[in-house]
Design a protein around this motif. Sequence first.
Motif, PDB file in Angstrom:
ATOM      1  N   ALA A 169      -3.450   5.700 -18.461  1.00  0.00           N
ATOM      2  CA  ALA A 169      -2.833   7.024 -18.514  1.00  0.00           C
ATOM      3  C   ALA A 169      -2.334   7.404 -17.121  1.00  0.00           C
ATOM      4  CB  ALA A 169      -3.831   8.061 -19.015  1.00  0.00           C
ATOM      5  N   SER A 170      -1.107   7.900 -17.069  1.00  0.00           N
ATOM      6  CA  SER A 170      -0.509   8.332 -15.813  1.00  0.00           C
ATOM      7  C   SER A 170       0.422   9.498 -16.099  1.00  0.00           C
ATOM      8  CB  SER A 170       0.263   7.174 -15.167  1.00  0.00           C
ATOM      9  OG  SER A 170       1.289   6.721 -16.034  1.00  0.00           O
ATOM     10  N   PRO A 171       0.823  10.256 -15.064  1.00  0.00           N
ATOM     11  CA  PRO A 171       1.769  11.353 -15.288  1.00  0.00           C
ATOM     12  C   PRO A 171       3.056  10.833 -15.921  1.00  0.00           C
ATOM     13  CG  PRO A 171       0.769  11.551 -13.129  1.00  0.00           C
ATOM     14  CD  PRO A 171       0.350  10.215 -13.672  1.00  0.00           C
ATOM     15  N   ALA A 172       3.602  11.569 -16.861  1.00  0.00           N
ATOM     16  CA  ALA A 172       4.726  11.094 -17.668  1.00  0.00           C
ATOM     17  C   ALA A 172       5.940  10.722 -16.839  1.00  0.00           C
ATOM     18  CB  ALA A 172       5.108  12.146 -18.701  1.00  0.00           C
ATOM     19  N   ASN A 174       6.136   9.278 -13.893  1.00  0.00           N
ATOM     20  CA  ASN A 174       5.997   8.242 -12.881  1.00  0.00           C
ATOM     21  C   ASN A 174       5.322   7.017 -13.458  1.00  0.00           C
ATOM     22  OD1 ASN A 174       6.604   9.598 -10.039  1.00  0.00           O
ATOM     23  ND2 ASN A 174       5.533  11.086 -11.325  1.00  0.00           N
ATOM     24  N   ALA A 175       5.924   5.873 -13.295  1.00  0.00           N
ATOM     25  CA  ALA A 175       5.295   4.621 -13.721  1.00  0.00           C
ATOM     26  C   ALA A 175       4.079   4.380 -12.851  1.00  0.00           C
ATOM     27  CB  ALA A 175       6.283   3.455 -13.572  1.00  0.00           C
ATOM     28  N   GLY A 176       2.970   4.078 -13.491  1.00  0.00           N
ATOM     29  CA  GLY A 176       1.770   3.770 -12.734  1.00  0.00           C
ATOM     30  C   GLY A 176       1.033   4.974 -12.239  1.00  0.00           C
ATOM     31  N   GLY A 177       1.579   6.189 -12.434  1.00  0.00           N
ATOM     32  CA  GLY A 177       0.816   7.375 -12.111  1.00  0.00           C
ATOM     33  C   GLY A 177       0.931   7.850 -10.694  1.00  0.00           C
ATOM     34  N   GLU A 178       2.005   7.544  -9.973  1.00  0.00           N
ATOM     35  CA  GLU A 178       2.149   7.996  -8.598  1.00  0.00           C
ATOM     36  C   GLU A 178       3.278   9.007  -8.524  1.00  0.00           C
ATOM     37  OE1 GLU A 178       1.547   5.778  -4.477  1.00  0.00           O
ATOM     38  OE2 GLU A 178       3.264   5.041  -5.571  1.00  0.00           O
ATOM     39  N   ARG A 179       3.025  10.174  -7.958  1.00  0.00           N
ATOM     40  CA  ARG A 179       4.036  11.232  -7.891  1.00  0.00           C
ATOM     41  C   ARG A 179       5.026  11.005  -6.744  1.00  0.00           C
ATOM     42  NH1 ARG A 179       3.420  15.625 -10.994  1.00  0.00           N
ATOM     43  NH2 ARG A 179       1.467  15.892 -12.084  1.00  0.00           N
ATOM     44  N   GLY A 180       4.760  10.059  -5.939  1.00  0.00           N
ATOM     45  CA  GLY A 180       5.650   9.845  -4.803  1.00  0.00           C
ATOM     46  C   GLY A 180       4.834   9.471  -3.595  1.00  0.00           C
ATOM     47  N   ARG A 181       5.339   8.609  -2.785  1.00  0.00           N
ATOM     48  CA  ARG A 181       4.580   8.157  -1.631  1.00  0.00           C
ATOM     49  C   ARG A 181       4.762   9.144  -0.495  1.00  0.00           C
ATOM     50  NH1 ARG A 181       6.161   2.100  -0.553  1.00  0.00           N
ATOM     51  NH2 ARG A 181       4.394   2.286   0.873  1.00  0.00           N
ATOM     52  N   THR A 182       3.677   9.535   0.102  1.00  0.00           N
ATOM     53  CA  THR A 182       3.735  10.480   1.210  1.00  0.00           C
ATOM     54  C   THR A 182       3.412   9.816   2.528  1.00  0.00           C
ATOM     55  OG1 THR A 182       1.413  11.054   0.867  1.00  0.00           O
ATOM     56  CG2 THR A 182       3.057  12.380  -0.277  1.00  0.00           C
ATOM     57  N   SER A 183       3.056   8.542   2.502  1.00  0.00           N
ATOM     58  CA  SER A 183       2.694   7.846   3.725  1.00  0.00           C
ATOM     59  C   SER A 183       3.050   6.381   3.581  1.00  0.00           C
ATOM     60  CB  SER A 183       1.183   7.984   4.006  1.00  0.00           C
ATOM     61  OG  SER A 183       0.786   7.089   5.029  1.00  0.00           O
ATOM     62  N   GLU A 247      -2.968  14.298 -15.187  1.00  0.00           N
ATOM     63  CA  GLU A 247      -1.742  15.105 -15.244  1.00  0.00           C
ATOM     64  C   GLU A 247      -1.423  15.718 -13.885  1.00  0.00           C
ATOM     65  OE1 GLU A 247      -1.435  16.779 -19.818  1.00  0.00           O
ATOM     66  OE2 GLU A 247      -2.712  17.842 -18.393  1.00  0.00           O
ATOM     67  N   ALA A 248      -2.481  16.087 -13.151  1.00  0.00           N
ATOM     68  CA  ALA A 248      -2.293  16.713 -11.844  1.00  0.00           C
ATOM     69  C   ALA A 248      -1.936  15.708 -10.761  1.00  0.00           C
ATOM     70  CB  ALA A 248      -3.563  17.469 -11.442  1.00  0.00           C
ATOM     71  N   GLY A 249      -1.932  14.417 -11.107  1.00  0.00           N
ATOM     72  CA  GLY A 249      -1.521  13.401 -10.146  1.00  0.00           C
ATOM     73  C   GLY A 249      -2.621  12.876  -9.252  1.00  0.00           C
ATOM     74  N   LEU A 250      -3.886  13.100  -9.623  1.00  0.00           N
ATOM     75  CA  LEU A 250      -4.989  12.628  -8.784  1.00  0.00           C
ATOM     76  C   LEU A 250      -5.183  11.119  -8.876  1.00  0.00           C
ATOM     77  CD1 LEU A 250      -7.566  15.476  -9.461  1.00  0.00           C
ATOM     78  CD2 LEU A 250      -6.547  14.896  -7.256  1.00  0.00           C
ATOM     79  N   GLY A 251      -4.752  10.531  -9.963  1.00  0.00           N
ATOM     80  CA  GLY A 251      -4.917   9.098 -10.132  1.00  0.00           C
ATOM     81  C   GLY A 251      -4.651   8.717 -11.568  1.00  0.00           C
ATOM     82  N   VAL A 252      -4.895   7.455 -11.888  1.00  0.00           N
ATOM     83  CA  VAL A 252      -4.724   6.962 -13.244  1.00  0.00           C
ATOM     84  C   VAL A 252      -6.094   6.808 -13.886  1.00  0.00           C
ATOM     85  CG1 VAL A 252      -2.593   5.768 -12.659  1.00  0.00           C
ATOM     86  CG2 VAL A 252      -4.771   4.530 -12.533  1.00  0.00           C
ATOM     87  N   ALA A 253      -6.113   6.634 -15.214  1.00  0.00           N
ATOM     88  CA  ALA A 253      -7.376   6.452 -15.932  1.00  0.00           C
ATOM     89  C   ALA A 253      -7.148   5.523 -17.109  1.00  0.00           C
ATOM     90  CB  ALA A 253      -7.942   7.789 -16.416  1.00  0.00           C
ATOM     91  N   PRO A 264       2.322  15.779 -23.655  1.00  0.00           N
ATOM     92  CA  PRO A 264       3.614  15.299 -23.150  1.00  0.00           C
ATOM     93  C   PRO A 264       3.616  15.042 -21.655  1.00  0.00           C
ATOM     94  CG  PRO A 264       3.720  17.652 -23.648  1.00  0.00           C
ATOM     95  CD  PRO A 264       2.413  17.154 -24.196  1.00  0.00           C
ATOM     96  N   GLY A 265       2.652  15.570 -20.940  1.00  0.00           N
ATOM     97  CA  GLY A 265       2.594  15.360 -19.500  1.00  0.00           C
ATOM     98  C   GLY A 265       2.021  14.017 -19.105  1.00  0.00           C
ATOM     99  N   LEU A 266       1.621  13.214 -20.105  1.00  0.00           N
ATOM    100  CA  LEU A 266       1.026  11.916 -19.811  1.00  0.00           C
ATOM    101  C   LEU A 266       1.767  10.805 -20.534  1.00  0.00           C
ATOM    102  CD1 LEU A 266      -2.787  12.762 -20.131  1.00  0.00           C
ATOM    103  CD2 LEU A 266      -1.491  12.391 -18.018  1.00  0.00           C
ATOM    104  N   ARG A 267       1.773   9.647 -19.939  1.00  0.00           N
ATOM    105  CA  ARG A 267       2.283   8.446 -20.600  1.00  0.00           C
ATOM    106  C   ARG A 267       1.170   7.407 -20.613  1.00  0.00           C
ATOM    107  NH1 ARG A 267       4.413   4.260 -16.986  1.00  0.00           N
ATOM    108  NH2 ARG A 267       5.867   3.652 -18.620  1.00  0.00           N
ATOM    109  N   GLY A 268       1.202   6.528 -21.617  1.00  0.00           N
ATOM    110  CA  GLY A 268       0.212   5.469 -21.706  1.00  0.00           C
ATOM    111  C   GLY A 268       0.868   4.110 -21.627  1.00  0.00           C
ATOM    112  N   THR A 269       0.428   3.288 -20.686  1.00  0.00           N
ATOM    113  CA  THR A 269       0.956   1.938 -20.528  1.00  0.00           C
ATOM    114  C   THR A 269      -0.095   0.943 -20.990  1.00  0.00           C
ATOM    115  OG1 THR A 269       2.208   2.666 -18.585  1.00  0.00           O
ATOM    116  CG2 THR A 269       1.952   0.293 -18.909  1.00  0.00           C
TER     117      THR A 269
END
Length: 334
Positions: A169-172, A174-183, A247-253, A264-269
């Motif tokens: 499960a990851s945010p809908a 973003n593939a893999g559950g990452e909202r964007g790289r910050t570093s 959903e909040a982008g803390l990680g995948v599960a 709808p805020g989640l996608r399952g791979t």
Amino acid sequence: MQLQQLAYFVAVAEMRHFTQAAEVLHVAQPSLSKQIRALEAELGASLFSRARGNITLTPAGEALLPLAKRILADVDTARLEVQELAGLRRGRVRLGATPSLCAGLLGDVLRRFHDAYPGIQIIVEEGGSRDLVRELTRGSLDLALVILPLHGDPPLETKPILREHLVVASPAGNAGGERGRTSSREPAQVPRRSYLRIEDLRNRPMVMFRSGYDLREATITACRDAGFEPRFAVEGGEMDAVLRFVEAGLGVAVVPSMVLAGRPGLRGTPLVLGDGPRRGHHPELQRTIALAHRKDVEPTHAARAFQDALETFLVEAALAGSLPAGVEALVTHA
């Protein structure tokens, strides 16, 4: 030894106070104390330490408590069973189920059962598979939907009824559950494809369930078998909390696919074994769910009626193609 004495003993053991236990039981405190002393005389051992008014269980009391609870639970079940046999339209089903089932198809099954048997009380306990096995063994539940294989060879009869496929499960968005790289030090994106491998979760922040969840143990074991320790962004949650944290982008599960319905805020791979699909074959990770009850106690009429309703629902839903995504029925007839 009398059942009343065991009931008094359990009340005092849970409340650690004679007077408060007597008030809850609606009996006089001297009468309760007398029955406890009679029980201790019968057993030839003190059950409570009463030093300076601080009530604690002795080793004998610690040994008796789980047995007394089980005896009282079995007596209560027997009373209800006799009432059913006497023709009363009443009864009780105490059902344990994993969070994925409570959030998925269980509601429809309970609706059908309640319509057919409106006089039967339904009590549902939601929890991890290991917790449910423990409560079922203690006599606190009549039936439980648990994950196979069982750990520790508990004295339970099991019947496989469902197979659940596991997904990441990851945010809908973003593939893999990452909202964007910050570093620039953050790990690269999980590969964009229609499936993920356990190895793809290496160094990925994960949201992890509390202890007692079969999914927790299964995920950790799979990661270790792949040669790495999972990295937790947050851990200790129940199913709803874990999904919200994802959903909040803390990680995948890693979760059963059916729990993502209506989110709808989640996608399952799909999570696959080995190197992934080959020649059209998708070796996805999955788990088997069984309906379990104690070997030494026959299910009540109400419990058997629920089992029939559950199996009938699964057979009809499978034929109609209406089972939740990622769920397969393992029963072919009710």
